[in-house]
Scaffold this active site. Structure first.
Site, mmCIF file in Angstrom:
data_model
loop_
_atom_site.group_PDB
_atom_site.id
_atom_site.type_symbol
_atom_site.label_atom_id
_atom_site.label_comp_id
_atom_site.label_asym_id
_atom_site.label_seq_id
_atom_site.Cartn_x
_atom_site.Cartn_y
_atom_site.Cartn_z
ATOM 1 N N GLU A 4 32.503 46.144 42.542
ATOM 2 C CA GLU A 4 31.204 46.359 41.890
ATOM 3 C C GLU A 4 30.228 47.014 42.860
ATOM 4 O OE1 GLU A 4 30.765 42.314 40.628
ATOM 5 O OE2 GLU A 4 32.449 42.599 39.259
ATOM 6 N N SER A 46 40.734 38.067 37.314
ATOM 7 C CA SER A 46 41.002 37.139 36.209
ATOM 8 C C SER A 46 41.902 35.968 36.600
ATOM 9 C CB SER A 46 41.566 37.888 34.998
ATOM 10 O OG SER A 46 40.625 38.849 34.543
ATOM 11 N N HIS A 63 33.349 44.664 47.564
ATOM 12 C CA HIS A 63 33.726 44.315 46.197
ATOM 13 C C HIS A 63 33.639 45.587 45.347
ATOM 14 C CE1 HIS A 63 33.706 42.530 42.226
ATOM 15 N NE2 HIS A 63 34.212 41.442 42.778
ATOM 16 N N GLU A 65 42.047 43.208 44.910
ATOM 17 C CA GLU A 65 41.496 43.027 43.570
ATOM 18 C C GLU A 65 41.698 44.301 42.752
ATOM 19 O OE1 GLU A 65 38.374 39.705 43.551
ATOM 20 O OE2 GLU A 65 37.335 41.576 43.951
ATOM 21 N N GLY A 79 35.973 35.240 40.171
ATOM 22 C CA GLY A 79 34.659 35.470 39.587
ATOM 23 C C GLY A 79 34.381 34.481 38.460
ATOM 24 N N GLY A 80 34.646 34.893 37.227
ATOM 25 C CA GLY A 80 34.294 34.115 36.033
ATOM 26 C C GLY A 80 34.673 32.637 36.099
ATOM 27 N N GLY A 99 37.336 40.664 35.716
ATOM 28 C CA GLY A 99 36.458 40.350 34.589
ATOM 29 C C GLY A 99 36.992 40.838 33.252
ATOM 30 N N ASN A 157 33.276 33.713 43.694
ATOM 31 C CA ASN A 157 32.294 34.799 43.751
ATOM 32 C C ASN A 157 31.382 34.666 42.530
ATOM 33 O OD1 ASN A 157 30.835 37.137 44.017
ATOM 34 N ND2 ASN A 157 32.490 38.491 43.341
ATOM 35 N N TRP A 158 30.205 34.108 42.763
ATOM 36 C CA TRP A 158 29.279 33.874 41.633
ATOM 37 C C TRP A 158 28.645 35.177 41.138
ATOM 38 C CZ3 TRP A 158 25.888 28.938 42.986
ATOM 39 C CH2 TRP A 158 26.741 27.819 43.101
ATOM 40 N N LYS A 159 28.716 36.225 41.928
ATOM 41 C CA LYS A 159 28.050 37.493 41.601
ATOM 42 C C LYS A 159 26.556 37.212 41.319
ATOM 43 C CE LYS A 159 32.370 38.965 39.526
ATOM 44 N NZ LYS A 159 33.105 40.031 38.900
HETATM 45 C C1 PEP Z 1 35.690 38.965 41.289
HETATM 46 O O1 PEP Z 1 34.515 38.798 41.026
HETATM 47 O O2 PEP Z 1 36.016 39.312 42.412
HETATM 48 C C2 PEP Z 1 36.685 38.726 40.237
HETATM 49 C C3 PEP Z 1 37.951 38.842 40.548
HETATM 50 O O3 PEP Z 1 36.212 38.400 38.988
HETATM 51 P P1 PEP Z 1 37.063 37.709 37.803
HETATM 52 O O4 PEP Z 1 37.764 36.528 38.410
HETATM 53 O O5 PEP Z 1 36.051 37.315 36.775
HETATM 54 O O6 PEP Z 1 38.044 38.727 37.307
#
Ligand code: PEP
Length: 253
Positions: A99, A215, A97, A169, A236-237, A175, A9-11
């Site tokens: 966010e 994470s 998501h 999640e 994500g990251g 994040g 997930n590049w967001k």
């Molecule tokens: C996400 O964007 O869904 C996510 C889980 O981010 P991260 O891996 O950075 O926690």
């Protein structure tokens, strides 16, 4: 074995050129995926065609949208419909998501509409659920996630549900660098699967991939994915760094 998925997930990160380079580096690694393994890239809308192109010759690699609108078409300036995504060859769409729930007020009921639009267009929704920190601290995470499942998913029939992917999640882990323990992840995934079994059947519940997100890193992916009810991750990251995401793909069961 049910599908095991590493979903990036590049967001709202990376320029087009940076995204293209990242895709090139990952594709160049030529990780061979088995029949039940998939690598999915949820990229910003303007990069979808690029991601489709980069994954086209790769078996079990695919591009995904990060969102779509809940209406079919019409005067909704700035929005993107599931049908539009389908028309360019998109097969997956992340929905709900945390966010989007937090910044765009997406409710469980709106998400049910978005899921319906995706299914009508032959797109697999990757439905995100998960509790905030205060709910986890109060120990009421199961009923919180249970309500998300009930309001967004349980209006669909078994055949429709089998076309979905669920991503658990926990918001406190997204994040933050704070990952759920394998025990916490397995416990919630087993709970989600038990709820699916209760509302549908054992066969349906056993078939649906449930990804963990929060994470996930190259260093913890293997341990998390080894949990019996964890079928990969939504990342994500760490999905923004080629060598890290490559390791995460390789960690799939
Ligand atoms: C996400 O964007 O869904 C996510 C889980 O981010 P991260 O891996 O950075 O926690």
């Amino acid at each position: 074995m049910r599908n095991q998925i590493a979903a990036a997930n590049w967001k709202m990160n990376l320029t087009y050129q940076e995204g293209e380079q990242l895709m090139n580096d990952i594709v160049k690694a030529s990780i061979h995926l088995k029949g039940h393994q998939k690598a999915i890239f949820a990229v910003p809308f303007p990069y979808l065609m690029m991601a489709i192109g980069k994954t086209a010759s790769m078996v079990n690699y695919a591009a995904s949208a990060q969102n779509c609108y809940e209406k079919k078409s019409g005067a909704y300036t700035g929005e993107v419909s599931a049908e539009m995504l389908h028309s360019i060859g998109i097969k997956y769409c992340v929905l709900g998501h945390s966010e989007r729930r937090a910044y765009f007020n997406e409710s469980n009921l709106v998400l049910a509409e978005k899921i319906a639009r995706c299914l009508e267009s032959g797109i697999t929704p990757i439905f995100c659920c998960g509790e905030p920190l205060d709910i986890r601290e109060a120990g009421t995470q199961n009923s919180y996630v249970g309500a998300q499942l009930k309001e967004s998913l349980f209006g669909f029939n078994a055949q429709q549900l089998q076309k979905m992917v669920i991503a658990y999640e926990p918001i406190w882990a997204i994040g933050t660098g704070k990952t759920a323990t394998t025990e916490q992840a397995q416990e919630m995934h087993a709970y989600i699967r038990a709820e699916l079994e209760k509302h549908y059947s054992h066969a349906v519940a056993s078939d649906i991939p449930i990804l963990y997100g929060g994470s996930v890193k190259a260093g913890n992916a293997k341990e998390l994915f080894s949990c019996p009810d964890v079928d990969g991750g939504l990342v994500g990251g760490a999905s923004l760094v080629a060598k890290d995401f490559i390791e995460i793909i390789k960690a799939l069961k």
